[in-house]
Design a protein around this motif. Structure first.
Motif, PDB file in Angstrom:
ATOM      1  N   LEU A 220      21.066  51.188  -7.211  1.00  0.00           N
ATOM      2  CA  LEU A 220      20.331  52.282  -6.566  1.00  0.00           C
ATOM      3  C   LEU A 220      20.746  53.633  -7.134  1.00  0.00           C
ATOM      4  CD1 LEU A 220      18.332  53.144  -4.381  1.00  0.00           C
ATOM      5  CD2 LEU A 220      20.255  53.212  -2.763  1.00  0.00           C
ATOM      6  N   ALA A 221      22.067  53.816  -7.334  1.00  0.00           N
ATOM      7  CA  ALA A 221      22.562  55.086  -7.860  1.00  0.00           C
ATOM      8  C   ALA A 221      22.105  55.308  -9.301  1.00  0.00           C
ATOM      9  CB  ALA A 221      24.085  55.127  -7.770  1.00  0.00           C
ATOM     10  N   VAL A 222      22.217  54.277 -10.130  1.00  0.00           N
ATOM     11  CA  VAL A 222      21.833  54.409 -11.537  1.00  0.00           C
ATOM     12  C   VAL A 222      20.327  54.631 -11.673  1.00  0.00           C
ATOM     13  CG1 VAL A 222      21.772  53.256 -13.785  1.00  0.00           C
ATOM     14  CG2 VAL A 222      23.801  53.037 -12.331  1.00  0.00           C
ATOM     15  N   SER A 223      19.551  53.911 -10.871  1.00  0.00           N
ATOM     16  CA  SER A 223      18.085  54.060 -10.927  1.00  0.00           C
ATOM     17  C   SER A 223      17.652  55.438 -10.449  1.00  0.00           C
ATOM     18  CB  SER A 223      17.413  52.981 -10.064  1.00  0.00           C
ATOM     19  OG  SER A 223      17.705  51.690 -10.539  1.00  0.00           O
ATOM     20  N   ALA A 224      18.217  55.885  -9.327  1.00  0.00           N
ATOM     21  CA  ALA A 224      17.812  57.171  -8.756  1.00  0.00           C
ATOM     22  C   ALA A 224      18.201  58.337  -9.648  1.00  0.00           C
ATOM     23  CB  ALA A 224      18.441  57.335  -7.373  1.00  0.00           C
TER      24      ALA A 224
END
Length: 277
Positions: A220-224
């Motif tokens: 989620l962090a890398v995608s966002a």
């Protein structure tokens, strides 16, 4: 980025001692021109682990650079792996022996060792190699995937069906590696090649991240934050620390860009600017 690849790399990194330990035994290194990123998680206690991980990143960088910049014919050959991948394997094996000898000639370094995970970009490919439980993930077109398999007692138990994935999350064997640099005179290195695509994001991390943060939250962090990988790196460190920060935590992130397209775009903008006069 090196001329051996049509891609350009955007690189970000972050490392932290965590909330419990006063000393950081992780080591990270990156060379954008060479297209090489290396991360090592040292073990063996105060100073010894730091020395092992620093030797790992420094020596591997040096060995790979010398081999790939050598214009003389190389004895490194393989029907299965490219010259670059064989250079990586050779470099890690040489580094392992150096750490092994240092640990046995210096009493203060007795018992030291380190994990290693790295990626080398070349000719539209990525060579990935690792020893131990430091990891490499890839985000591609919305799919987040773990590309390495931990060399750990816990992973062995999972593969043999001795423990469930749910129980594994609570196991006390999470940090017991079954393979590491410096433990024996020789080491088995996992090496393989991955086809690279524009906009791929590769994440290298020590277990201080994935032990503290679930893969879904890492994704989620890398995608966002895929458009700001520097912020993504610092955010991942913060997430690990917010969840307890029981270990040192380090991350290296590489985002793949289309180097040729960016060059053409720059030239087009320059020509349009000149035409305006």
């Amino acid at each position: 980025m090196t001329v051996r690849s049509p891609f350009q790399l955007e690189i970000a990194s972050a490392t932290d001692a965590g909330q419990i330990r006063s000393f950081n035994e992780d080591s990270i290194a990156a060379d954008g021109d060479l297209g090489l990123l290396v991360l090592a998680d040292g073990m063996g206690g105060y100073k010894a682990g730091d020395v092992a991980s620093s030797l790992a990143t420094g020596l591997v960088m040096d060995y790979v650079k010398r081999i790939l910049n050598d214009t003389e014919p190389s004895p490194i050959e393989s029907a299965k792996l490219s010259r670059e991948s064989m250079a990586i394997k050779f470099a890690i094996e040489k580094t392992n022996l150096a750490i092994y000898k240092t640990a046995r000639t210096e009493d203060k370094y007795t018992g030291m060792g380190t994990t290693i995970v790295l990626i080398l970009f070349h000719h539209g490919l990525a060579t990935i190699a690792h020893v131990g439980d430091s990891r490499l993930y890839r985000l591609r077109q919305g799919r987040f995937e773990l590309l390495t398999t931990d060399h750990s007692l816990l992973q062995d138990q999972l593969e043999m069906g001795l423990i469930s994935s749910d129980d594994a999350k609570l196991s006390h064997n999470r940090n017991l590696v079954s393979r590491a640099l410096g433990v024996e005179a020789t080491v088995d290195v996992d090496v393989y090649e991955d086809n690279v695509q524009v906009n791929d994001i590769y994440l290298l991390c020590s277990d201080g991240l994935n032990d503290m943060v679930d893969d879904a939250d890492i994704e989620l962090a890398v995608s966002a934050l895929s458009t700001n990988i520097s912020l993504a790196a610092t955010q991942l460190i913060q997430m690990a620390n917010d969840n307890g920060g029981h270990d040192n935590v380090s991350v290296l992130i590489a985002k793949v860009r289309n180097g040729e397209a960016e060059k053409r775009g720059l030239m087009d903008r320059l020509l349009n600017w000149l035409k305006s006069f």
